[in-house]
Motif scaffolding. Structure first.
Motif, PDB file in Angstrom:
ATOM      1  N   HIS A  62     163.131  54.599  38.363  1.00 16.75           N
ATOM      2  CA  HIS A  62     161.942  55.375  38.729  1.00 16.75           C
ATOM      3  C   HIS A  62     161.021  55.716  37.569  1.00 16.75           C
ATOM      4  O   HIS A  62     159.946  56.274  37.796  1.00 16.75           O
ATOM      5  CB  HIS A  62     162.368  56.683  39.409  1.00 16.75           C
ATOM      6  CG  HIS A  62     163.247  56.470  40.590  1.00 16.75           C
ATOM      7  ND1 HIS A  62     162.767  56.068  41.817  1.00 16.75           N
ATOM      8  CD2 HIS A  62     164.590  56.576  40.726  1.00 16.75           C
ATOM      9  CE1 HIS A  62     163.768  55.949  42.670  1.00 16.75           C
ATOM     10  NE2 HIS A  62     164.888  56.245  42.030  1.00 16.75           N
TER      11      HIS A  62
ATOM     12  N   ASN B  67     157.627  61.635  36.954  1.00 12.44           N
ATOM     13  CA  ASN B  67     157.875  62.038  38.333  1.00 12.44           C
ATOM     14  C   ASN B  67     158.520  63.424  38.340  1.00 12.44           C
ATOM     15  O   ASN B  67     158.960  63.927  37.302  1.00 12.44           O
ATOM     16  CB  ASN B  67     158.766  61.010  39.054  1.00 12.44           C
ATOM     17  CG  ASN B  67     160.022  60.703  38.293  1.00 12.44           C
ATOM     18  OD1 ASN B  67     160.885  61.567  38.150  1.00 12.44           O
ATOM     19  ND2 ASN B  67     160.131  59.480  37.773  1.00 12.44           N
TER      20      ASN B  67
ATOM     21  N   SER C 122     148.141  53.499  31.887  1.00  9.15           N
ATOM     22  CA  SER C 122     149.083  54.027  32.867  1.00  9.15           C
ATOM     23  C   SER C 122     150.506  53.749  32.388  1.00  9.15           C
ATOM     24  O   SER C 122     150.728  52.961  31.465  1.00  9.15           O
ATOM     25  CB  SER C 122     148.839  53.401  34.236  1.00  9.15           C
ATOM     26  OG  SER C 122     149.013  52.004  34.158  1.00  9.15           O
ATOM     27  N   GLN C 123     151.483  54.404  33.013  1.00 10.76           N
ATOM     28  CA  GLN C 123     152.885  54.243  32.639  1.00 10.76           C
ATOM     29  C   GLN C 123     153.737  54.408  33.889  1.00 10.76           C
ATOM     30  O   GLN C 123     153.517  55.322  34.689  1.00 10.76           O
ATOM     31  CB  GLN C 123     153.281  55.302  31.605  1.00 10.76           C
ATOM     32  CG  GLN C 123     154.741  55.266  31.212  1.00 10.76           C
ATOM     33  CD  GLN C 123     155.113  56.421  30.283  1.00 10.76           C
ATOM     34  OE1 GLN C 123     154.258  57.140  29.785  1.00 10.76           O
ATOM     35  NE2 GLN C 123     156.391  56.585  30.054  1.00 10.76           N
ATOM     36  N   ASP C 124     154.750  53.564  34.045  1.00  9.62           N
ATOM     37  CA  ASP C 124     155.692  53.684  35.167  1.00  9.62           C
ATOM     38  C   ASP C 124     154.976  53.806  36.511  1.00  9.62           C
ATOM     39  O   ASP C 124     155.360  54.611  37.362  1.00  9.62           O
ATOM     40  CB  ASP C 124     156.609  54.901  34.973  1.00  9.62           C
ATOM     41  CG  ASP C 124     157.499  54.809  33.758  1.00  9.62           C
ATOM     42  OD1 ASP C 124     157.746  53.691  33.287  1.00  9.62           O
ATOM     43  OD2 ASP C 124     157.947  55.871  33.284  1.00  9.62           O
ATOM     44  N   ASN C 125     153.930  53.025  36.709  1.00  5.70           N
ATOM     45  CA  ASN C 125     153.136  53.053  37.946  1.00  5.70           C
ATOM     46  C   ASN C 125     152.452  54.391  38.192  1.00  5.70           C
ATOM     47  O   ASN C 125     152.080  54.704  39.312  1.00  5.70           O
ATOM     48  CB  ASN C 125     153.989  52.664  39.159  1.00  5.70           C
ATOM     49  CG  ASN C 125     154.487  51.245  39.058  1.00  5.70           C
ATOM     50  OD1 ASN C 125     153.726  50.332  38.713  1.00  5.70           O
ATOM     51  ND2 ASN C 125     155.760  51.044  39.338  1.00  5.70           N
TER      52      ASN C 125
ATOM     53  N   GLU D  55     149.275  56.926  37.068  1.00  6.00           N
ATOM     54  CA  GLU D  55     147.940  56.848  36.477  1.00  6.00           C
ATOM     55  C   GLU D  55     147.749  57.899  35.381  1.00  6.00           C
ATOM     56  O   GLU D  55     148.418  58.930  35.368  1.00  6.00           O
ATOM     57  CB  GLU D  55     146.874  57.044  37.563  1.00  6.00           C
ATOM     58  CG  GLU D  55     146.859  55.924  38.589  1.00  6.00           C
ATOM     59  CD  GLU D  55     146.589  54.550  37.972  1.00  6.00           C
ATOM     60  OE1 GLU D  55     145.681  54.444  37.117  1.00  6.00           O
ATOM     61  OE2 GLU D  55     147.294  53.593  38.351  1.00  6.00           O
TER      62      GLU D  55
END
Length: 118
Positions: free
Chosen positions: A68, A72, A103-106, A108
Motif C-alpha cells: 500500500h 495513507n 506523486s508517490q505511491d499513487n 498526488e
C-alpha cells in the motif's frame, strides 16, 4: 490547534508527547519545541523520511508498505502507535504525505495523513 495550545493543554493535563514525522521533516517537533516550557511535555521525535526507518524504528508492517505504500491513513496510524511505544509517552502524533514535486505511491502532491495514538 497551535503548538502553543498543544503545549499548554498537555502541561495542564500532565500528558507527555512525541512525534513521528515524514512529510513534515521535523517541522512539527520544531514548532512544539519553540514554545517556552515545552520540555515539560515533549519527549522527542523520529523523523522517518525513508520508508525503512518507518519499518525499522516505528514498526510499520513491511508487508503493508509493500502492498500500500506509505501515504495513507493506516501508515499514519502505525507510525503514531510506533512512536508512542518507542518513546513511552501518553500521546503521539504522526505525519505522512506527499510534498512534491512528484506523486508517490499513487498519491498526488498535497495528500496528507495525520495519525494520533494515545
Amino acid at each position: 490547534m497551535t503548538a502553543v495550545t498543544l503545549v499548554e493543554a498537555a502541561t495542564r493535563a500532565g500528558v507527555t508527547i512525541a512525534t513521528a514525522e515524514s512529510l513534515t521533516g521535523g517541522g512539527v517537533g520544531e514548532a512544539i519545541t519553540a514554545v517556552p516550557g515545552s520540555s515539560v511535555v515533549f519527549v522527542g521525535s523520529v523523523v522517518s523520511y525513508a520508508s525503512r526507518i518507518k519499518i525499522e524504528l516505528l514498526g510499520l508492517s513491511p508487508q503493508w508498505e509493500a502492498e500500500h505504500g506509505v501515504v495513507n491513513s493506516e501508515t499514519a496510524c502505525q507510525m503514531a502507535k510506533g512512536v508512542l511505544e518507542l518513546m513511552r509517552v501518553d500521546l503521539a502524533l504522526s505525519t505522512t504525505g506527499v510534498a512534491g514535486p512528484d506523486s508517490q505511491d499513487n498519491a498526488e502532491v498535497g495528500e496528507v495523513w495525520i495519525g494520533l495514538a494515545r
